[in-house]
Every structure is written in structure tokens, then in C-alpha cells.
Design a protein around this motif. Structure first.
Motif, mmCIF file in Angstrom:
data_model
loop_
_atom_site.group_PDB
_atom_site.id
_atom_site.type_symbol
_atom_site.label_atom_id
_atom_site.label_comp_id
_atom_site.label_asym_id
_atom_site.label_seq_id
_atom_site.Cartn_x
_atom_site.Cartn_y
_atom_site.Cartn_z
ATOM 1 N N GLU A 40 0.821 -1.208 0.000
ATOM 2 C CA GLU A 40 0.000 0.000 0.000
ATOM 3 C C GLU A 40 0.858 1.262 0.000
ATOM 4 N N ARG A 41 1.945 1.247 0.755
ATOM 5 C CA ARG A 41 2.822 2.424 0.799
ATOM 6 C C ARG A 41 3.517 2.641 -0.541
ATOM 7 N N ARG A 43 2.292 2.069 -3.343
ATOM 8 C CA ARG A 43 1.303 2.628 -4.262
ATOM 9 C C ARG A 43 0.991 4.083 -3.944
ATOM 10 N N ALA A 45 -0.145 5.265 -0.834
ATOM 11 C CA ALA A 45 -1.141 5.489 0.217
ATOM 12 C C ALA A 45 -0.468 6.092 1.445
ATOM 13 N N PRO A 46 -1.114 7.050 2.112
ATOM 14 C CA PRO A 46 -0.562 7.586 3.370
ATOM 15 C C PRO A 46 -0.423 6.474 4.406
ATOM 16 N N GLU A 49 -3.636 5.321 6.215
ATOM 17 C CA GLU A 49 -4.520 4.588 5.318
ATOM 18 C C GLU A 49 -3.927 3.231 4.946
ATOM 19 N N ALA A 50 -2.595 3.172 4.780
ATOM 20 C CA ALA A 50 -1.946 1.908 4.453
ATOM 21 C C ALA A 50 -2.103 0.894 5.588
ATOM 22 N N ARG A 53 -5.785 -0.292 5.571
ATOM 23 C CA ARG A 53 -6.040 -1.249 4.485
ATOM 24 C C ARG A 53 -5.384 -2.600 4.769
ATOM 25 N N SER A 54 -4.183 -2.555 5.323
ATOM 26 C CA SER A 54 -3.485 -3.823 5.589
ATOM 27 C C SER A 54 -4.224 -4.647 6.627
ATOM 28 N N GLY A 123 6.734 7.013 0.559
ATOM 29 C CA GLY A 123 5.818 6.249 -0.267
ATOM 30 C C GLY A 123 6.486 5.618 -1.471
#
Length: 199
Positions: A40-41, A43, A45-46, A49-50, A53-54, A123
Motif C-alpha cells: 500500500e505504501r 502505491r 497510500a498515506p 490509510e496503508a 487497508r493492511s 511512499g
């Protein structure tokens, strides 16, 4: 092992080594959370948020895997051999507890990791953490999902058939007398124990 002390009261040769098995399998949960976080990072994503999502994407598959492992170990509870029963109880509880601890512990550790890793904060792709060995399998699942599904079903059926055959044959020897010494006086085992104590 604290629960083992309370419920069983002791560890023996057959169960003491479970620290390596339980800890080794328990690490997988944290690895999956961390891998998803890095994805996620990379891609963009902050961090907050990462992490969200994880956790959202990973908790359900990992709890299923942990419960499946616990059920596998727990099947040993059906045996008459006490060492196997203890083994099953310790490992089954250990897998569930490892999942709980990792799910609660890894997200805060990822926050601390953000503070220590500039690449993560920026990121940018964290290439040194990529798992290249998984890419062919991911590609195969995308290109030929039906083949992967069919192969998985065949493996599951073959495993079920092998398990049924194994259970039907019941190859375990429940007669502990077969492990006794052939020396009627027991001199050889006593000599072995005495030599090891002196050493």
C-alpha cells in the motif's frame, strides 16, 4: 506455555520443542500484515490509510489460516497417547494466541517503522522487501485461475483420500511395551543413565 503450566502442569521431551514450531508459524501473520502495508505504501497510500487497508484486507485470511492450523494441531487431541494430546493442546492454543498478539502488535510497530524508514514515509517502492518468488504464482493465478482452482481441488481430494486411508489403517502402535528393553534386569539402561549423569 503459561497456559500449559496451568492446564497441563509440565512440559516434556515431546512438547518442549514446540516453542520453535508455534513461534515459527506465528510469525507468518506479522509477515503478511507487513507485506500488505509495504504494498500500500509503494502505491502512494498515506501511512494511516496503508495500515488501515493492511488490517482490513489481512485479518480475515490470517485468522482463517490460524484457525485451520489450530484445528490441524487440535486433531491430536483425539489420540490416546498423552504426549500427542499435550502437543495438540499446546500448539492449537499457541496458534490462536499468536494471531491475537500479532494482530494487536503489528500495526503499532508499523507506525514506529514509519518513523525509522524515510523510504516508507516517502511512499517509494521498498524493493528490498519485495518477495519475488511469489510473482510467478500471482501471475499464474491471474492468467489461469481455473487451472489453479482445479489443481487446488485435486490436491484437496488427494489429501482427503490419503487421510481416510491412513485413518482406516491406524498405523500407530499403542502398545508402549514395545519400547521396553530386552534386558530382563534393565542393566543396560541403568548403565547408560549413570554414564550420562557422570558426564
Amino acid at each position: 506455555f503459561g497456559l500449559t503450566q496451568i492446564a497441563i502442569g509440565h512440559l516434556n521431551v515431546a512438547t518442549a520443542f514446540l516453542v520453535s514450531i508455534v513461534a515459527g508459524n506465528g510469525l507468518n501473520v506479522g509477515i503478511l500484515y507487513q507485506s500488505r502495508f509495504f504494498e500500500e505504501r509503494s502505491r502512494g497510500a498515506p501511512a494511516a490509510e496503508a495500515i488501515r487497508r493492511s488490517v482490513v484486507a489481512t485479518w480475515q485470511p490470517t485468522v482463517i489460516a490460524a484457525l485451520a492450523a489450530a484445528a490441524s494441531y487440535g486433531s491430536l487431541l483425539a489420540t490416546d497417547f498423552r504426549a500427542f494430546r499435550d502437543f495438540g493442546a499446546i500448539a492449537a492454543n499457541g496458534m490462536v494466541l499468536c494471531w491475537i498478539v500479532k494482530t494487536l502488535m503489528v500495526p503499532p510497530l508499523l507506525v514506529l517503522l514509519e518513523l525509522a524508514m524515510p523510504d516508507a514515509r516517502a511512499g517509494r517502492p521498498l524493493r528490498r522487501f519485495e518477495m519475488a518468488y511469489g510473482k510467478p504464482f500471482a501471475r499464474l493465478a491471474t492468467i489461469a485461475p481455473r487451472v489453479v482452482l482445479a489443481a487446488s481441488v485435486l490436491v484437496a481430494l488427494a489429501g482427503t483420500a490419503a487421510t481416510a486411508r491412513y485413518v482406516a489403517r491406524d498405523p500407530l502402535d499403542y502398545d508402549t511395551r514395545t519400547m521396553e528393553t530386552s534386558d530382563p534386569n534393565g542393566a543396560e539402561p541403568r548403565s547408560f543413565l549413570r554414564e550420562n549423569r557422570e558426564a
